[in-house]
Design a protein around this motif. Structure first.
Motif, PDB file in Angstrom:
ATOM      1  N   LEU A  12       0.822  -1.212   0.000  1.00 28.44           N
ATOM      2  CA  LEU A  12       0.000   0.000   0.000  1.00 28.44           C
ATOM      3  C   LEU A  12       0.856   1.262   0.000  1.00 28.44           C
ATOM      4  O   LEU A  12       0.543   2.243  -0.684  1.00 28.44           O
ATOM      5  N   VAL A  13       1.934   1.244   0.777  1.00 30.45           N
ATOM      6  CA  VAL A  13       2.834   2.405   0.784  1.00 30.45           C
ATOM      7  C   VAL A  13       3.437   2.618  -0.604  1.00 30.45           C
ATOM      8  O   VAL A  13       3.487   3.745  -1.113  1.00 30.45           O
ATOM      9  N   ALA A  14       3.885   1.531  -1.228  1.00 36.38           N
ATOM     10  CA  ALA A  14       4.480   1.633  -2.558  1.00 36.38           C
ATOM     11  C   ALA A  14       3.481   2.179  -3.578  1.00 36.38           C
ATOM     12  O   ALA A  14       3.858   2.906  -4.500  1.00 36.38           O
ATOM     13  N   ARG A  15       2.211   1.856  -3.409  1.00 33.31           N
ATOM     14  CA  ARG A  15       1.200   2.256  -4.382  1.00 33.31           C
ATOM     15  C   ARG A  15       0.624   3.646  -4.116  1.00 33.31           C
ATOM     16  O   ARG A  15       0.338   4.400  -5.052  1.00 33.31           O
ATOM     17  N   VAL A  16       0.455   3.995  -2.851  1.00 31.83           N
ATOM     18  CA  VAL A  16      -0.312   5.195  -2.498  1.00 31.83           C
ATOM     19  C   VAL A  16       0.571   6.382  -2.122  1.00 31.83           C
ATOM     20  O   VAL A  16       0.247   7.530  -2.438  1.00 31.83           O
ATOM     21  N   VAL A  17       1.693   6.129  -1.433  1.00 33.85           N
ATOM     22  CA  VAL A  17       2.486   7.223  -0.863  1.00 33.85           C
ATOM     23  C   VAL A  17       3.615   7.609  -1.818  1.00 33.85           C
ATOM     24  O   VAL A  17       4.496   6.793  -2.100  1.00 33.85           O
ATOM     25  N   PRO A  18       3.621   8.837  -2.329  1.00 30.55           N
ATOM     26  CA  PRO A  18       4.730   9.273  -3.193  1.00 30.55           C
ATOM     27  C   PRO A  18       5.963   9.625  -2.363  1.00 30.55           C
ATOM     28  O   PRO A  18       5.871   9.822  -1.152  1.00 30.55           O
ATOM     29  N   GLU A  19       7.086   9.695  -3.028  1.00 33.55           N
ATOM     30  CA  GLU A  19       8.308  10.089  -2.340  1.00 33.55           C
ATOM     31  C   GLU A  19       8.285  11.581  -2.075  1.00 33.55           C
ATOM     32  O   GLU A  19       7.777  12.378  -2.864  1.00 33.55           O
ATOM     33  N   SER A  20       8.825  11.965  -0.933  1.00 33.97           N
ATOM     34  CA  SER A  20       8.945  13.380  -0.596  1.00 33.97           C
ATOM     35  C   SER A  20      10.034  14.025  -1.451  1.00 33.97           C
ATOM     36  O   SER A  20      11.100  13.428  -1.665  1.00 33.97           O
TER      37      SER A  20
END
Length: 513
Positions: A196-204
């Motif tokens: 989910l992190v890989a799919r939903v959260v973009p890199e800062s």
């Protein structure tokens, strides 16, 4: 120019997301808050198993405690280290690395049948707690100002929520299935949340400048392990034993050497000049006191519920029933976190921290008339948890307002470490109280009513200390938001044709003051 100087000056402001919120912002908050709760839950996963663990893995009671101690020690070290790595190399990247290591640790523990592999697996699981300061910093970098404070409040409170929910969940699984199921579930949870992190959260887009301070990381790790190990095991080893005193004195000396090095090295692991500023220093000191206060409830309430009724004050509940009675406190903290964010936006984080600490103290005082029944115990635990939720929600905002964005993850990692130091200290002090003030029940020695009451007073007193420290924090406007995120500016000598890649993130606002 030194790497340290570059860290704070070679930056350009980011101007991006608009004040409006988008559905993706909500998804980022949900995923990161769920991740923080799940990773903090791993810290208490073994507690219900401790009485049976020596038999399950064929070891002594003292060795069995390493399955908890290893997780706490590694987690304490991981917070500032992974925070700095996130500032330098990408917070989302370090989030995924921490989740991956935690998942590997869960698999090792799930396949173990002896204490050695179990302790190794549990130590690796401790890395997972670093996701909380990383997640707070990602929210600061990516979310619009109107959403940022409440989102950081939810993420910061996940540290307490996961710890509170871990006890009933682990007790239920441990009593209804093989104990290895706890770790198989942890591994599956790690894989799902990592996806989910890989799919939903973009890199800062925010990056610090400089290198990673390897000597500083080693010295900090050695010093912290020495001090925390002495504090957590002092009651078992003896506070006057050579092992306890050697670890404590040695750890303090190593930490002093670390501080001497950090004040002089370029690109330090933690910029001590920033952490010595009044807002950061006082917030961290208040965090130590509040972490100490919070742990008093976590230690006293389960004992009160489980002690036999023949004592005259014990409530005679089973392990599973105790976990279920304690669950509302964690759920209450979860539900209160968004409201805490509104309070911070309306009145400022200083007021929220003071109010939260005062509510915690009031909850401990309420315990005296309410501790005679399970329902009364739930009631005073709910009040304490509400106060902890409000106070914990205020801390990342206080930290983020006081440090440059490119140091945000490391600074929040240090703040999370301060809470851990508080809980470790409380464990040592309350353990000494519980072991020295006892009464006899059959062949067993159990904590006396006076020990439980003294523990409640310690919880109230440390909460009031936290409130008093917060009083001296500088005042901010209630509607202020954390400092704007920044990204490294393009090198002065780079041709204009090479600048767009660096200029693109500069056009994206991560936060507005």
């Amino acid at each position: 120019m030194s790497a340290r100087r570059a860290t704070t000056s070679a930056t350009a402001p980011v101007t991006g997301p608009s004040g409006s919120s988008s559905p993706r912002d909500g998804a980022i908050v949900v995923v990161l808050a769920t991740l923080g709760t799940a990773m903090s839950l791993m810290q208490t996963l073994m507690v219900p198993l401790l009485p049976k663990l020596p038999t399950l893995v064929h070891t002594s009671s003292s060795n069995a405690f390493w399955a908890v101690t290893a997780t706490l020690l590694v987690g304490a070290v991981a917070n500032p280290v992974f925070g700095r790595l996130g500032d330098l190399f990408g917070k989302r990247r370090m989030l995924l690395l921490a989740i991956g290591i935690q998942t590997v640790g869960a698999l090792i523990a799930a396949l173990s049948s002896s204490i050695g592999p179990l302790v190794v697996g549990r130590a690796l699981q401790g890395i997972g707690i670093a996701v909380i300061p990383l997640g707070v910093s990602i929210m600061r970098d990516l979310l619009p100002p109107k959403r940022m404070v409440s989102a950081m409040a939810v993420m910061s409170s996940s540290l307490g929520v996961g710890g509170a929910l871990g006890l009933p969940l682990a007790a239920l699984i441990a009593q209804s299935a093989d104990w290895h199921a706890l770790f198989w579930l942890s591994a599956v949870l790690g894989v799902v949340l990592g996806g989910l992190v890989a799919r939903v959260v973009p890199e800062s887009p925010v990056r610090g400048v400089g290198g990673f301070d390897v000597p500083g990381a080693i010295l900090l790790s050695v010093g912290l392990v020495g001090v925390l190990l002495a504090v957590s095991k002092g009651a078992a080893w003896g506070w006057g034993s050579g092992r306890t005193l050697g670890l404590l004195v040695g750890g303090v000396l190593v930490l002093l050497a670390w501080g001497f090095l950090e004040a002089r090295v370029d690109g330090p692991l933690i910029d001590l000049r920033t952490t010595a500023s009044r807002p950061v220093l006082l917030t961290n000191l208040a965090s130590v006191a509040l972490g100490c206060s919070m742990y008093a409830q976590a230690l006293i309430a389960p004992q009160l519920l489980q002690l036999p009724k023949v004592t005259g004050y014990g409530l005679g509940q089973s392990l599973l029933a105790t976990g279920l009675w304690m669950a509302p406190a964690g759920l209450g903290m979860m539900l209160l976190s968004p409201l805490a964010g509104r309070l911070i936006s309306a009145r400022g984080p200083k007021t929220a921290l003071m109010l939260g600490a005062a509510v915690v103290a009031g909850g401990y005082l309420l315990a005296f008339p309410l501790m005679g029944s399970p329902v009364g115990t739930v009631a005073f635990c709910l009040v304490i948890s509400a106060g902890v939720g409000i106070a914990y929600a205020a801390m990342p905002t206080l930290i983020m307002r006081a440090v440059p964005a490119e140091q945000g993850a490391a600074a929040n990692g240090l703040n999370t470490l301060m809470r851990s130091i508080g809980t470790s200290t409380a464990g040592a002090v309350l353990g000494l109280v519980m072991s020295s003030m006892t009464t006899t029940v059959g062949p067993a020695q159990v904590p006396s009513l006076g020990a439980l009451q003294l523990g409640l007073l310690i919880g109230a007193g440390t909460a009031l200390v936290s409130c008093a420290i917060a009083f001296f924090l500088p005042k901010h406007r209630a509607d202020a938001t954390p400092a704007p995120a920044t990204v490294p500016a393009p090198r002065a000598e780079a041709p204009a044709a090479l600048a767009p890649a660096a200029a693109a993130p500069v056009a994206v606002e991560a936060a507005a003051r």
